[in-house]
Motif scaffolding. Structure first.
Motif, PDB file in Angstrom:
ATOM      1  N   ALA A  45      64.509  45.221  56.731  1.00 32.76           N
ATOM      2  CA  ALA A  45      63.375  45.053  57.667  1.00 32.76           C
ATOM      3  C   ALA A  45      62.666  46.389  57.889  1.00 32.76           C
ATOM      4  CB  ALA A  45      63.873  44.486  58.988  1.00 32.76           C
ATOM      5  N   LEU A  46      63.431  47.470  58.059  1.00 28.79           N
ATOM      6  CA  LEU A  46      62.816  48.785  58.299  1.00 28.79           C
ATOM      7  C   LEU A  46      62.151  49.312  57.032  1.00 28.79           C
ATOM      8  CD1 LEU A  46      65.521  50.496  60.577  1.00 28.79           C
ATOM      9  CD2 LEU A  46      63.349  49.476  61.273  1.00 28.79           C
ATOM     10  N   ALA A  47      62.740  49.032  55.875  1.00 29.33           N
ATOM     11  CA  ALA A  47      62.128  49.456  54.604  1.00 29.33           C
ATOM     12  C   ALA A  47      60.754  48.804  54.458  1.00 29.33           C
ATOM     13  CB  ALA A  47      63.034  49.092  53.433  1.00 29.33           C
ATOM     14  N   ALA A  48      60.673  47.522  54.807  1.00 27.17           N
ATOM     15  CA  ALA A  48      59.390  46.803  54.705  1.00 27.17           C
ATOM     16  C   ALA A  48      58.398  47.359  55.734  1.00 27.17           C
ATOM     17  CB  ALA A  48      59.618  45.310  54.928  1.00 27.17           C
ATOM     18  N   ARG A  49      58.862  47.556  56.953  1.00 29.61           N
ATOM     19  CA  ARG A  49      57.998  48.048  58.039  1.00 29.61           C
ATOM     20  C   ARG A  49      57.432  49.425  57.710  1.00 29.61           C
ATOM     21  NH1 ARG A  49      60.747  47.523  63.858  1.00 29.61           N
ATOM     22  NH2 ARG A  49      61.113  49.751  64.000  1.00 29.61           N
ATOM     23  N   ASN A  50      58.247  50.274  57.055  1.00 30.00           N
ATOM     24  CA  ASN A  50      57.843  51.662  56.802  1.00 30.00           C
ATOM     25  C   ASN A  50      57.361  51.906  55.376  1.00 30.00           C
ATOM     26  OD1 ASN A  50      58.422  52.514  59.412  1.00 30.00           O
ATOM     27  ND2 ASN A  50      60.581  52.866  58.946  1.00 30.00           N
ATOM     28  N   GLY A  51      57.382  50.874  54.551  1.00 29.62           N
ATOM     29  CA  GLY A  51      56.955  51.041  53.157  1.00 29.62           C
ATOM     30  C   GLY A  51      57.865  51.968  52.359  1.00 29.62           C
ATOM     31  N   VAL A  52      59.159  51.945  52.688  1.00 36.07           N
ATOM     32  CA  VAL A  52      60.116  52.785  51.950  1.00 36.07           C
ATOM     33  C   VAL A  52      60.702  51.951  50.805  1.00 36.07           C
ATOM     34  CG1 VAL A  52      62.320  54.033  52.097  1.00 36.07           C
ATOM     35  CG2 VAL A  52      60.704  54.105  54.021  1.00 36.07           C
ATOM     36  N   PRO A  53      60.610  52.434  49.569  1.00 36.80           N
ATOM     37  CA  PRO A  53      61.194  51.665  48.462  1.00 36.80           C
ATOM     38  C   PRO A  53      62.723  51.724  48.509  1.00 36.80           C
ATOM     39  CG  PRO A  53      60.315  53.756  47.647  1.00 36.80           C
ATOM     40  CD  PRO A  53      59.992  53.700  49.117  1.00 36.80           C
ATOM     41  N   LEU A  54      63.357  50.569  48.241  1.00 39.68           N
ATOM     42  CA  LEU A  54      64.822  50.512  48.211  1.00 39.68           C
ATOM     43  C   LEU A  54      65.233  50.193  46.774  1.00 39.68           C
ATOM     44  CD1 LEU A  54      65.986  48.385  51.294  1.00 39.68           C
ATOM     45  CD2 LEU A  54      66.473  50.798  50.852  1.00 39.68           C
ATOM     46  N   GLY A  55      66.312  50.750  46.349  1.00 39.17           N
ATOM     47  CA  GLY A  55      66.760  50.496  44.977  1.00 39.17           C
ATOM     48  C   GLY A  55      67.511  49.178  44.811  1.00 39.17           C
ATOM     49  N   TYR A  56      67.397  48.276  45.805  1.00 40.52           N
ATOM     50  CA  TYR A  56      68.133  47.001  45.751  1.00 40.52           C
ATOM     51  C   TYR A  56      67.136  45.882  45.981  1.00 40.52           C
ATOM     52  CZ  TYR A  56      72.100  50.100  46.227  1.00 40.52           C
ATOM     53  OH  TYR A  56      73.007  51.109  46.024  1.00 40.52           O
ATOM     54  N   GLU A  57      67.288  44.777  45.238  1.00 41.57           N
ATOM     55  CA  GLU A  57      66.277  43.734  45.358  1.00 41.57           C
ATOM     56  C   GLU A  57      66.526  42.769  46.512  1.00 41.57           C
ATOM     57  OE1 GLU A  57      67.316  40.441  42.011  1.00 41.57           O
ATOM     58  OE2 GLU A  57      66.833  42.466  41.274  1.00 41.57           O
ATOM     59  N   SER A  58      67.749  42.743  47.038  1.00 43.64           N
ATOM     60  CA  SER A  58      68.022  41.825  48.153  1.00 43.64           C
ATOM     61  C   SER A  58      69.150  42.372  49.025  1.00 43.64           C
ATOM     62  CB  SER A  58      68.443  40.449  47.621  1.00 43.64           C
ATOM     63  OG  SER A  58      69.721  40.569  47.007  1.00 43.64           O
ATOM     64  N   VAL A  59      69.263  41.755  50.217  1.00 42.32           N
ATOM     65  CA  VAL A  59      70.344  42.097  51.142  1.00 42.32           C
ATOM     66  C   VAL A  59      71.695  41.910  50.445  1.00 42.32           C
ATOM     67  CG1 VAL A  59      71.515  41.260  53.236  1.00 42.32           C
ATOM     68  CG2 VAL A  59      69.041  41.624  53.247  1.00 42.32           C
ATOM     69  N   GLU A  60      71.808  40.817  49.682  1.00 41.27           N
ATOM     70  CA  GLU A  60      73.079  40.518  49.006  1.00 41.27           C
ATOM     71  C   GLU A  60      73.412  41.591  47.966  1.00 41.27           C
ATOM     72  OE1 GLU A  60      70.592  38.188  49.513  1.00 41.27           O
ATOM     73  OE2 GLU A  60      71.731  37.514  51.269  1.00 41.27           O
ATOM     74  N   HIS A  61      72.381  42.035  47.217  1.00 43.24           N
ATOM     75  CA  HIS A  61      72.627  43.089  46.221  1.00 43.24           C
ATOM     76  C   HIS A  61      73.097  44.376  46.888  1.00 43.24           C
ATOM     77  CE1 HIS A  61      70.475  40.621  43.261  1.00 43.24           C
ATOM     78  NE2 HIS A  61      71.140  41.345  42.382  1.00 43.24           N
ATOM     79  N   LEU A  62      72.438  44.689  48.011  1.00 41.36           N
ATOM     80  CA  LEU A  62      72.836  45.908  48.723  1.00 41.36           C
ATOM     81  C   LEU A  62      74.278  45.771  49.214  1.00 41.36           C
ATOM     82  CD1 LEU A  62      72.297  48.655  49.989  1.00 41.36           C
ATOM     83  CD2 LEU A  62      71.182  47.508  51.911  1.00 41.36           C
ATOM     84  N   ARG A  63      74.574  44.644  49.854  1.00 41.68           N
ATOM     85  CA  ARG A  63      75.921  44.457  50.400  1.00 41.68           C
ATOM     86  C   ARG A  63      76.979  44.490  49.284  1.00 41.68           C
ATOM     87  NH1 ARG A  63      76.862  42.691  55.697  1.00 41.68           N
ATOM     88  NH2 ARG A  63      74.901  41.607  55.964  1.00 41.68           N
ATOM     89  N   SER A  64      76.617  43.983  48.129  1.00 42.11           N
ATOM     90  CA  SER A  64      77.615  43.964  47.041  1.00 42.11           C
ATOM     91  C   SER A  64      77.870  45.370  46.483  1.00 42.11           C
ATOM     92  CB  SER A  64      77.193  43.003  45.938  1.00 42.11           C
ATOM     93  OG  SER A  64      76.055  43.527  45.290  1.00 42.11           O
ATOM     94  N   ALA A  65      76.994  46.326  46.836  1.00 44.38           N
ATOM     95  CA  ALA A  65      77.241  47.720  46.418  1.00 44.38           C
ATOM     96  C   ALA A  65      78.250  48.415  47.326  1.00 44.38           C
ATOM     97  CB  ALA A  65      75.920  48.493  46.419  1.00 44.38           C
ATOM     98  N   TYR A  66      78.649  47.726  48.413  1.00 50.33           N
ATOM     99  CA  TYR A  66      79.594  48.334  49.363  1.00 50.33           C
ATOM    100  C   TYR A  66      81.035  48.179  48.856  1.00 50.33           C
ATOM    101  CZ  TYR A  66      75.758  48.313  52.852  1.00 50.33           C
ATOM    102  OH  TYR A  66      74.587  48.502  53.536  1.00 50.33           O
ATOM    103  N   ALA A  67      81.308  48.773  47.721  1.00 54.36           N
ATOM    104  CA  ALA A  67      82.680  48.758  47.177  1.00 54.36           C
ATOM    105  C   ALA A  67      83.034  50.213  46.950  1.00 54.36           C
ATOM    106  CB  ALA A  67      82.709  47.968  45.886  1.00 54.36           C
TER     107      ALA A  67
END
Ligand code: ADE
Ligand code: ZN
Length: 343
Positions: free
Chosen positions: A33-55
């Motif tokens: 939500a903050l990335a969208a609000r601030n126009g910050v690019p994220l290297g993950y395409e979805s919440v699920e992709h980001l969460r799956s990087a938490y290993a």
């Protein structure tokens, strides 16, 4: 597994949280939500992709992703929203008092103003019914000179934080690297804490006590490798802010069953339970309590002791501590009797 009555008592008991990095409470949904609000690019395409990087395999593998997550925080309102979300969760889990770490260098290095960082977090604390105080952490992978600059930058806001801490990559960055800046903070009347003995050796706990003169040790679980140090921590009742889910997620212990929390308690140490980075490690305070009570031989008397320890170790005036401790004791007197459990 813990019996359901004990689980309900532990979840409902009054708690203090003394080791929570506010940037570690940033849930993937809020990062997006903050990335969208601030126009910050994220290297993950979805919440699920980001969460799956938490290993994570160790502290550094976590820190890399934690600093990337924090990059969406740009405006005062972002810091407010993050802190408000944490405090709502804390309130729902019966946390009555919390001492919140924040890492200003993570933000000022990206051009965010110190005032926006501190004012956003502080304003959310003021708006919450939870008793909350702030502890500014220096990043130990950076230099002592940079810590001094950060302190100077923060001093116009001296009334909004109660202490300073030391976090980030532990091994190779011993406490004594920051002796002079901690001495300066002591002169300023700030409370002093430091992460030590999480991945680093017991020698780091010793230098945190002797060179930095900290009042609490964050983590400290490796103290048991040194019997003399353990005896000292017990004698001086130096609190350890232990973070069980963090320790298993970062492989300090392979499984919760292997955690040394019971041995720490049996050694007479002032152990507290905390969440560290709840958005990354699988849970907030009650998830941490559930995990240790499920895996370890802990009962009602341990629950009361852990709840009391949080308030005993808090940086609160004695009268306020006494009032919180009376609340804890009244809770246990009432609930133990109601559940027919002998205290
Ligand atoms: N567990 C931890 N250890 C060191 N630095 C941190 N920063 C956030 N969480 C941390
Ligand atoms: Zn921590």
């Amino acid at each position: 597994m813990m019996n359901p009555q004990l689980r309900a008592i532990v979840r409902g008991m009054p708690k203090a949280e003394l080791h929570i990095h506010i940037e570690g409470s940033l849930e993937p949904e809020l990062i997006f939500a903050l990335a969208a609000r601030n126009g910050v690019p994220l290297g993950y395409e979805s919440v699920e992709h980001l969460r799956s990087a938490y290993a994570f395999t160790d502290l550094q593998s976590f820190l890399d992703i934690y600093y990337a997550g924090a990059s969406v925080l740009l405006k005062e309102q972002d810091f407010y929203d993050m802190t408000q979300a944490y405090l709502q969760r804390a309130e729902a889990e019966n946390v009555l008092h919390t001492e919140i770490f924040f890492d200003p260098q993570t933000h000022t290095a990206r051009g965010v103003a110190m005032a926006d960082v501190i004012n956003g977090i502080h304003r959310a604390c003021q708006d919450s019914p939870v008793s909350a105080a702030l502890i500014l952490c220096f990043l130990r992978h950076l230099s002592e000179e940079e810590a001094f600059e950060t302190l100077e930058d923060a001093l116009p806001h001296r009334d909004k934080f109660i202490g300073i801490g030391l976090d980030s990559s532990e091994v190779g960055n011993p406490p004594e690297k920051f002796s002079r800046v901690f001495a300066r903070c002591r002169e300023l009347g700030l409370h002093l804490v430091a992460h030590a003995g999480e991945e680093g050796p017991p020698a780091y706990i010793r230098t945190a006590l002797d060179d930095l003169q900290v009042e609490r040790i964050d983590h400290g679980v490796r103290c048991l490798e040194d019997t003399e140090l353990t005896a000292r921590l017990a004698r001086e009742q130096i609190a350890l802010t232990v973070c069980p889910l963090s320790n298993t997620k970062l492989r300090v212990f392979d499984q919760m069953h292997d955690h040394n929390l019971v041995q720490l308690l049996d050694a007479g140490l002032l152990v507290t339970v905390n969440s560290d980075d709840p958005a990354y490690f699988g849970g907030y305070m009650n998830d941490n309590f559930d995990a240790i009570f499920d895996a370890l031989p802990l009962g009602l008397s341990h629950a009361q002791r852990l709840a009391r320890n949080g308030f005993i170790a808090a940086f609160l005036p004695q009268a306020q501590k006494d009032a919180f401790l009376a609340t804890v004791d009244a809770y246990f007197a009432q609930h133990a009797a109601a559940h027919g459990i002998a205290q």
